[in-house]
Scaffold this active site. Structure first.
Site, mmCIF file in Angstrom:
data_model
loop_
_atom_site.group_PDB
_atom_site.id
_atom_site.type_symbol
_atom_site.label_atom_id
_atom_site.label_comp_id
_atom_site.label_asym_id
_atom_site.label_seq_id
_atom_site.Cartn_x
_atom_site.Cartn_y
_atom_site.Cartn_z
ATOM 1 C CG HIS A 1 117.125 53.662 -24.986
ATOM 2 N ND1 HIS A 1 116.653 54.921 -24.764
ATOM 3 C CD2 HIS A 1 117.388 53.609 -26.317
ATOM 4 C CE1 HIS A 1 116.636 55.598 -25.910
ATOM 5 N NE2 HIS A 1 117.076 54.827 -26.867
ATOM 6 C CB SER B 1 111.712 58.397 -32.446
ATOM 7 O OG SER B 1 112.943 59.051 -32.192
ATOM 8 C CE LYS C 1 111.203 53.971 -24.772
ATOM 9 N NZ LYS C 1 112.597 54.134 -25.159
HETATM 10 C C1 FNR Z 1 115.612 52.809 -29.972
HETATM 11 N N1 FNR Z 1 114.949 53.313 -28.842
HETATM 12 C C2 FNR Z 1 114.563 54.634 -28.809
HETATM 13 N N2 FNR Z 1 113.871 55.109 -27.739
HETATM 14 C C3 FNR Z 1 113.436 56.397 -27.714
HETATM 15 O O1 FNR Z 1 112.812 56.799 -26.740
HETATM 16 N N3 FNR Z 1 113.706 57.215 -28.773
HETATM 17 C C4 FNR Z 1 114.400 56.817 -29.865
HETATM 18 O O2 FNR Z 1 114.619 57.569 -30.804
HETATM 19 C C5 FNR Z 1 114.872 55.480 -29.882
HETATM 20 N N4 FNR Z 1 115.589 55.010 -30.947
HETATM 21 C C6 FNR Z 1 115.943 53.688 -31.020
HETATM 22 C C7 FNR Z 1 116.610 53.210 -32.145
HETATM 23 C C8 FNR Z 1 116.895 51.854 -32.258
HETATM 24 C C9 FNR Z 1 117.557 51.352 -33.497
HETATM 25 C C10 FNR Z 1 116.525 50.958 -31.225
HETATM 26 C C11 FNR Z 1 116.772 49.483 -31.344
HETATM 27 C C12 FNR Z 1 115.906 51.446 -30.100
HETATM 28 C C13 FNR Z 1 114.574 52.414 -27.726
HETATM 29 C C14 FNR Z 1 113.204 51.778 -27.964
HETATM 30 O O3 FNR Z 1 112.168 52.702 -27.806
HETATM 31 C C15 FNR Z 1 112.957 50.625 -26.969
HETATM 32 O O4 FNR Z 1 113.156 51.112 -25.662
HETATM 33 C C16 FNR Z 1 113.887 49.446 -27.238
HETATM 34 O O5 FNR Z 1 113.917 49.157 -28.609
HETATM 35 C C17 FNR Z 1 113.447 48.222 -26.452
HETATM 36 O O6 FNR Z 1 114.393 47.206 -26.568
HETATM 37 P P1 FNR Z 1 114.216 45.941 -27.559
HETATM 38 O O7 FNR Z 1 112.983 45.219 -27.133
HETATM 39 O O8 FNR Z 1 114.123 46.507 -28.944
HETATM 40 O O9 FNR Z 1 115.467 45.146 -27.366
#
Ligand code: FNR
Length: 386
Positions: free
Chosen positions: A284, A128, A260
């Site tokens: 997300h 990220s 995404k």
């Molecule tokens: C994320 N997600 C996320 N996506 C992204 O593109 N950049 C980011 O910095 C983050 N940061 C982030 C932090 C936290 C704590 C979470 C839980 C999620 C979204 C991540 O890539 C993904 O799309 C989700 O986590 C999918 O959902 P589930 O399966 O975790 O519920």
């Protein structure tokens, strides 16, 4: 890597003969509960929480319950191989670690630990832009492991160019542009605790280590973190972006670019027209638009909208190996795993992430065999019953 994922099951039972039981939980609810007991409330809330009433977070999970597998018998499944090719690289399973920011909230080693875990299993790792460690540090931790860089496209083009160039130089093999977070959504758990890590200097290492970012400051971020935080706020995202702008990004890099946050089939068509190399169907994890469609429910229409073979990846709501099978059966090329391994990270750093991934992959492999398929290419909607 020809690892047979189901061996993990045997190793647990065999250890039991010596009265050794797994020291970490095996199910998602128990992992989350155990991690909650270890984390400060702000960190737990940030990871577990979602937008608004958290309706979409729940809906993501319920969509998986609504889709049921329809197993087939006598299919000769003794030999199974789940490896796939992704943008020229073979990976042992169609699962990557989703980009997750500020991983030091879960564990002091943060992204370094999760990148090492991904590399140990040979799985793809998506770093990220909101990382707590720099692009170069995570590249070193990931070693020869497959890695992609997730871009939060900043308001400054020079900074965007710098991020992408750094990723390319550090051996990242694809760029994932996250489109759904040009504003941080209304997130009541974080608001209740008045907690936003970035303005406290957490999850900003990619910025603080960047020459273009530093060049825009009068003093180094280490000397004046408050000014650096304000600079971050002014640059983090660009809500003015339009489809036409992707041509500029396309010209900045030779790496494959994936978008995404795609849910609407027309946006998937736009991605193809913009010469993108893939899309990730995702809401997300319910963290952005409360009330948005479950990611799994959006997947079939996106698949229909793009040319056959165009890479459509998936995330949001994967909690078990069977969930991975369902998303692949609906047409996803691969899935991104999010929250599950973050709880493993909180509990035991790199070893905790590996534990969670091994559990998911063992269950994935066993489910594949038990429904009568020997690899992802054999999965299709005929193995689902809605
Ligand atoms: C994320 N997600 C996320 N996506 C992204 O593109 N950049 C980011 O910095 C983050 N940061 C982030 C932090 C936290 C704590 C979470 C839980 C999620 C979204 C991540 O890539 C993904 O799309 C989700 O986590 C999918 O959902 P589930 O399966 O975790 O519920």
């Amino acid at each position: 890597m020809a690892e047979h994922f189901a061996n993990f099951q045997n190793s647990i039972y065999l250890a039991g003969l010596g009265d050794v039981r797994p020291d970490l939980p095996l199910t998602y609810p128990e992992l989350e509960a155990a991690a909650r007991g270890k984390l400060r409330p702000e960190a737990y809330g940030y990871i577990a929480g979602a937008a608004g009433s958290e309706d979409t977070l729940r809906e993501n999970l319920e969509a998986f319950r609504r889709h049921r597998l329809l197993p087939r018998m006598l299919k000769g499944v003794a030999e199974r191989d789940h490896s796939i090719e992704l943008f020229g690289r073979m990976v042992p399973a169609p699962a990557l670690l989703a980009p997750i920011g500020v991983q030091t909230l879960a564990h002091q080693e943060g992204e370094l630990a999760s990148a090492r875990a991904a590399a140990a299993l040979g799985l793809g790792y998506v770093l990220s832009t909101a990382s707590s460690h720099s692009i170069e540090q995570v590249a070193e931790a990931s070693g020869g492991g497959p890695r992609w860089y997730q871009l939060y496209w900043p308001r400054d083009r020079e900074l965007a160019t710098s991020f992408v160039a750094r990723a390319e130089n550090a051996g990242f093999e694809a760029i994932v542009v996250t489109l759904d977070t040009h504003h941080l959504a209304w997130r009541p758990r974080d608001l209740t605790l008045a907690f936003l890590p970035f303005i406290r200097g957490e999850g900003v290492a990619v910025y603080w280590s960047d020459p273009v970012f530093r060049g825009g400051l009068e003093s180094a971020p280490e000397d004046d973190p408050a000014a650096a935080a304000l600079h971050w706020v002014s640059l983090f995202s660009d809500p003015g972006l339009r489809w036409e702008d992707l041509a500029w990004l396309r010209a900045q890099t030779r790496l494959p670019i994936l978008l995404k946050g795609i849910l609407h089939p027309d946006d998937a068509r736009h991605a193809v027209e913009a010469r993108m190399d893939g899309v990730i169907v995702s809401n997300h994890g319910g963290r952005q638009v409360d009330g948005a469609v479950a990611s799994l429910d959006a997947l079939p229409r996106v698949i229909q909208a793009v040319p056959p073979g165009f890479p459509v990846l998936f995330d949001s709501g994967i909690r078990t190996g069977a969930d991975i099978v369902k998303a692949l059966a609906l047409g996803a090329r691969a899935v991104l795993i999010g929250r599950p391994w973050m709880w493993g990270l909180a509990l035991a750093g790199q070893a905790g992430v590996e534990h969670v991934l091994r559990c998911l992959l063992a269950e994935f492999d066993l489910t594949m065999g038990l429904i009568g398929v020997t690899g992802p290419a054999e999965l299709g909607p005929d193995l689902l019953s809605r």
